[in-house]
Design a protein around this motif. Structure first.
Motif, mmCIF file in Angstrom:
data_model
loop_
_atom_site.group_PDB
_atom_site.id
_atom_site.type_symbol
_atom_site.label_atom_id
_atom_site.label_comp_id
_atom_site.label_asym_id
_atom_site.label_seq_id
_atom_site.Cartn_x
_atom_site.Cartn_y
_atom_site.Cartn_z
ATOM 1 N N GLY A 46 0.789 -1.226 0.000
ATOM 2 C CA GLY A 46 0.000 0.000 0.000
ATOM 3 C C GLY A 46 0.817 1.271 0.000
ATOM 4 N N TRP A 47 2.111 1.172 0.225
ATOM 5 C CA TRP A 47 2.952 2.368 0.220
ATOM 6 C C TRP A 47 3.252 2.863 -1.185
ATOM 7 C CZ3 TRP A 47 7.340 1.787 4.430
ATOM 8 C CH2 TRP A 47 6.734 1.648 5.689
ATOM 9 N N LYS A 48 3.207 1.957 -2.161
ATOM 10 C CA LYS A 48 3.438 2.321 -3.559
ATOM 11 C C LYS A 48 4.743 3.109 -3.733
ATOM 12 C CE LYS A 48 1.091 1.421 -6.398
ATOM 13 N NZ LYS A 48 1.157 0.183 -7.221
ATOM 14 N N THR A 49 5.838 2.488 -3.355
ATOM 15 C CA THR A 49 7.151 3.097 -3.526
ATOM 16 C C THR A 49 7.977 2.210 -4.448
ATOM 17 O OG1 THR A 49 7.041 4.007 -1.287
ATOM 18 C CG2 THR A 49 9.204 4.003 -2.360
ATOM 19 N N GLY A 50 8.177 2.677 -5.667
ATOM 20 C CA GLY A 50 8.938 1.915 -6.653
ATOM 21 C C GLY A 50 10.065 2.751 -7.232
ATOM 22 N N TRP A 51 10.767 2.166 -8.220
ATOM 23 C CA TRP A 51 11.864 2.899 -8.841
ATOM 24 C C TRP A 51 12.237 2.297 -10.184
ATOM 25 C CZ3 TRP A 51 12.222 0.587 -4.008
ATOM 26 C CH2 TRP A 51 12.867 -0.659 -3.942
ATOM 27 N N VAL A 52 12.921 3.123 -10.972
ATOM 28 C CA VAL A 52 13.490 2.709 -12.253
ATOM 29 C C VAL A 52 14.982 3.015 -12.224
ATOM 30 C CG1 VAL A 52 13.410 2.956 -14.762
ATOM 31 C CG2 VAL A 52 11.352 3.382 -13.405
ATOM 32 N N THR A 53 15.791 2.068 -12.673
ATOM 33 C CA THR A 53 17.227 2.312 -12.808
ATOM 34 C C THR A 53 17.653 1.971 -14.231
ATOM 35 O OG1 THR A 53 17.801 0.073 -12.050
ATOM 36 C CG2 THR A 53 17.727 1.819 -10.383
ATOM 37 N N GLY A 54 18.714 2.630 -14.676
ATOM 38 C CA GLY A 54 19.227 2.371 -16.012
ATOM 39 C C GLY A 54 20.131 3.495 -16.467
ATOM 40 N N PRO A 55 20.538 3.479 -17.729
ATOM 41 C CA PRO A 55 21.390 4.554 -18.259
ATOM 42 C C PRO A 55 20.730 5.916 -18.094
ATOM 43 C CG PRO A 55 21.231 2.723 -19.813
ATOM 44 C CD PRO A 55 20.223 2.462 -18.741
ATOM 45 N N ALA A 56 21.532 6.932 -17.873
ATOM 46 C CA ALA A 56 21.009 8.262 -17.560
ATOM 47 C C ALA A 56 20.047 8.776 -18.625
ATOM 48 C CB ALA A 56 22.165 9.241 -17.372
ATOM 49 N N ALA A 57 20.361 8.581 -19.909
ATOM 50 C CA ALA A 57 19.503 9.110 -20.964
ATOM 51 C C ALA A 57 18.121 8.457 -20.933
ATOM 52 C CB ALA A 57 20.160 8.897 -22.335
ATOM 53 N N LEU A 58 18.072 7.150 -20.684
ATOM 54 C CA LEU A 58 16.783 6.463 -20.617
ATOM 55 C C LEU A 58 16.008 6.859 -19.367
ATOM 56 C CD1 LEU A 58 17.670 2.862 -21.888
ATOM 57 C CD2 LEU A 58 16.180 4.544 -22.999
ATOM 58 N N VAL A 59 16.696 6.980 -18.237
ATOM 59 C CA VAL A 59 16.027 7.387 -16.998
ATOM 60 C C VAL A 59 15.484 8.808 -17.133
ATOM 61 C CG1 VAL A 59 16.416 7.930 -14.551
ATOM 62 C CG2 VAL A 59 17.280 5.788 -15.517
ATOM 63 N N THR A 60 16.229 9.684 -17.798
ATOM 64 C CA THR A 60 15.732 11.045 -18.038
ATOM 65 C C THR A 60 14.456 11.028 -18.861
ATOM 66 O OG1 THR A 60 17.945 12.017 -17.896
ATOM 67 C CG2 THR A 60 16.278 13.266 -19.115
ATOM 68 N N ALA A 61 14.414 10.160 -19.863
ATOM 69 C CA ALA A 61 13.204 10.039 -20.688
ATOM 70 C C ALA A 61 12.014 9.617 -19.837
ATOM 71 C CB ALA A 61 13.444 9.040 -21.816
ATOM 72 N N VAL A 62 12.223 8.648 -18.956
ATOM 73 C CA VAL A 62 11.137 8.183 -18.088
ATOM 74 C C VAL A 62 10.697 9.295 -17.145
ATOM 75 C CG1 VAL A 62 10.507 6.548 -16.274
ATOM 76 C CG2 VAL A 62 11.867 5.770 -18.236
ATOM 77 N N ASN A 63 11.654 9.970 -16.533
ATOM 78 C CA ASN A 63 11.294 11.019 -15.565
ATOM 79 C C ASN A 63 10.603 12.199 -16.233
ATOM 80 O OD1 ASN A 63 11.312 12.083 -12.845
ATOM 81 N ND2 ASN A 63 12.819 13.560 -13.589
ATOM 82 N N THR A 64 10.915 12.452 -17.491
ATOM 83 C CA THR A 64 10.258 13.536 -18.215
ATOM 84 C C THR A 64 8.747 13.317 -18.251
ATOM 85 O OG1 THR A 64 12.217 13.900 -19.583
ATOM 86 C CG2 THR A 64 10.126 14.747 -20.424
ATOM 87 N N VAL A 65 8.333 12.069 -18.397
ATOM 88 C CA VAL A 65 6.902 11.746 -18.378
ATOM 89 C C VAL A 65 6.400 11.593 -16.945
ATOM 90 C CG1 VAL A 65 5.187 9.993 -18.983
ATOM 91 C CG2 VAL A 65 6.929 10.668 -20.645
ATOM 92 N N LYS A 66 7.139 10.896 -16.122
ATOM 93 C CA LYS A 66 6.705 10.602 -14.743
ATOM 94 C C LYS A 66 6.398 11.874 -13.947
ATOM 95 C CE LYS A 66 8.157 10.225 -10.223
ATOM 96 N NZ LYS A 66 6.805 10.233 -9.703
ATOM 97 N N GLN A 67 7.179 12.932 -14.186
ATOM 98 C CA GLN A 67 6.986 14.150 -13.405
ATOM 99 C C GLN A 67 5.642 14.824 -13.677
ATOM 100 O OE1 GLN A 67 10.201 16.788 -14.419
ATOM 101 N NE2 GLN A 67 9.755 16.688 -16.607
ATOM 102 N N TYR A 68 4.994 14.432 -14.790
ATOM 103 C CA TYR A 68 3.674 14.981 -15.085
ATOM 104 C C TYR A 68 2.560 13.970 -14.843
ATOM 105 C CZ TYR A 68 6.439 18.705 -17.047
ATOM 106 O OH TYR A 68 7.346 19.724 -17.188
ATOM 107 N N LEU A 69 2.901 12.853 -14.249
ATOM 108 C CA LEU A 69 1.895 11.895 -13.803
ATOM 109 C C LEU A 69 1.613 12.129 -12.328
ATOM 110 C CD1 LEU A 69 3.137 8.696 -15.688
ATOM 111 C CD2 LEU A 69 1.262 10.221 -16.319
ATOM 112 N N THR A 70 2.517 11.680 -11.449
ATOM 113 C CA THR A 70 2.328 11.933 -10.021
ATOM 114 C C THR A 70 3.218 13.047 -9.490
ATOM 115 O OG1 THR A 70 3.992 10.272 -9.473
ATOM 116 C CG2 THR A 70 1.700 9.544 -9.552
#
Length: 401
Positions: A252-276
């Motif tokens: 129920g805490w819903k605490t997850g993460w993504v790891t990987g090369p910086a360019a790919l993680v930046t791509a994910v965070n670019t979208v994630k920051q406008y979700l939650t």
């Protein structure tokens, strides 16, 4: 919502198998089966959540964080202490060197991590995402939401390893993402190294990104978990997803993460920051405490789940079901065909419910085209107290009469 109201919700519901013929949206199989258990008093072995709290140190760390006033927005990519703990964890268990500043982002559970990644990387309607079938239902929903085409590779009874020739046929130059879940939900399989190596080879050959859901990484039985990112040639095109929910019994805490090369993680965070944007401020330092628990905790976690899976498997066999022994995860997959079942959904709502036990039909995790291949399979969750599993086994015995 009016059933004809336009929008991406329709293809999302259709992808998850929830869109009815009249255009209305049904409930997920988890909601339906949990409601059935609640209304009948049946033992709920359908939904994969533990019925025990996690480590006291982790729970206390959350309480302390709340008392310290850590109740406002944390940084969008996650607090530094948790990102450092994730980096330490990857080095400690797998020898992976993760830069906590650029190669990890904290998410609202693994589900958001997967959704943000697919939304970030899919770019055109003819992009394809390859998954292994049966699959966790959110995969198909998120692929549909992204607008990509879902392509599946079947996993077959009893060991649920993919055929490598079939895999090579499905992956092609339109494949944008190869999505795997290892250890695997719902089958309990752990992919052999040859499978992981072929995924890496195909990703290179077709310029695809590997997205790996490893939330059950500490629940691999008999052998340590092998992240695909550790294989030669994999790191530079792999995004690895995990969470604290399964490992620390804090779903129920819903605490997850993504790891990987910086360019790919930046791509994910670019979208994630406008979700939650961000989430779980007091839970983040608590999960950091969990990731730093001694090795004995993690070994004990896998041993305990293996023991519980053995209890569940024995009860299912004694009831007359065929069982695929799990190699990891929370789950055990059983075949009700030996009891005369022809449709797992009917069996779950009929004889199984009458025995006061709830499971989930695997047909909820497959495409309509392959429904017949999995028609009599049922997923059961072993992540319950031993006394609950013993009682479930006693109730299941009624099926053999």
């Amino acid at each position: 919502m009016h059933p004809q109201f336009p929008g991406a919700w329709r293809r999302t519901a259709a992808g998850a198998g929830l869109l009815r013929s009249d255009g209305s949206v049904g409930s997920t199989i988890f909601a339906e089966m949990s409601a059935l258990a609640a209304s009948t008093g049946a033992i709920n072995l359908g939904q994969g959540f533990p019925d025990e709290d996690g480590p006291a140190e982790v729970l206390e760390a959350a309480r302390e964080a709340i008392a310290r006033g850590e109740n406002q927005y944390p940084p969008g990519i996650g607090i530094l202490d948790l990102r450092e703990a994730i980096s330490e964890h990857q080095r400690r268990f797998y020898g992976l060197e993760i830069d906590p500043a650029t190669q990890v982002v904290v998410t609202a559970g693994a589900t958001e991590a997967l959704a943000a990644t697919l939304l970030a990387l899919v770019d055109a309607p003819d992009d394809e995402v390859v998954v292994f079938e049966p699959y966790y239902d959110s995969y198909a929903a998120c692929v549909a939401l992204s607008g990509a085409r879902l392509r599946t590779v079947p996993l077959r009874w009893p060991d649920f390893q993919p055929d490598l020739d079939e895999l090579a046929t499905v992956v092609n130059d339109r494949t944008r993402v190869i999505l795997l879940n290892n250890p695997h939900n719902p089958t309990g399989a752990v992919f052999d190294r040859a499978v992981l190596e072929e995924i890496v080879r195909l990703a290179h050959a077709h310029d695809a990104v590997i997205l790996t859901d490893e939330v059950y990484e500490h629940l691999s039985f008999g052998a340590p978990h092998t992240p695909i990112a550790t294989l030669p040639g994999a790191w530079e095109r792999t995004l690895s997803v995990s969470s604290g929910g399964k490992t620390f019994r804090t779903t129920g805490w819903k605490t997850g993460w993504v790891t990987g090369p910086a360019a790919l993680v930046t791509a994910v965070n670019t979208v994630k920051q406008y979700l939650t944007f961000t989430s779980g401020s007091p839970f983040q330092p608590a999960i950091a405490v969990g990731l730093r628990l001694p090795d004995a905790f993690f070994r004990g976690l896998a041993e305990e789940l293996r023991h519980k899976s053995d209890i569940l498997g024995a009860g299912l066999r004694a009831a007359g079901l065929a069982v695929s022994p799990p190699r990891g995860s929370y789950f055990t997959l059983a075949d009700a065909a030996p009891l005369g079942a022809t449709d797992a959904d009917d069996f779950c709502r009929g004889p199984l419910a009458e025995a006061d036990v709830v499971g989930v039909p695997i047909t909820a995790f497959v495409t309509p085209e392959r429904r017949a291949d999995y028609a009599t399979f049922i997923r059961f969750a072993a992540c319950k107290r031993v006394e609950v599993l013993d009682e479930a086994a006693a109730r299941l015995a009624a099926l053999a009469r």
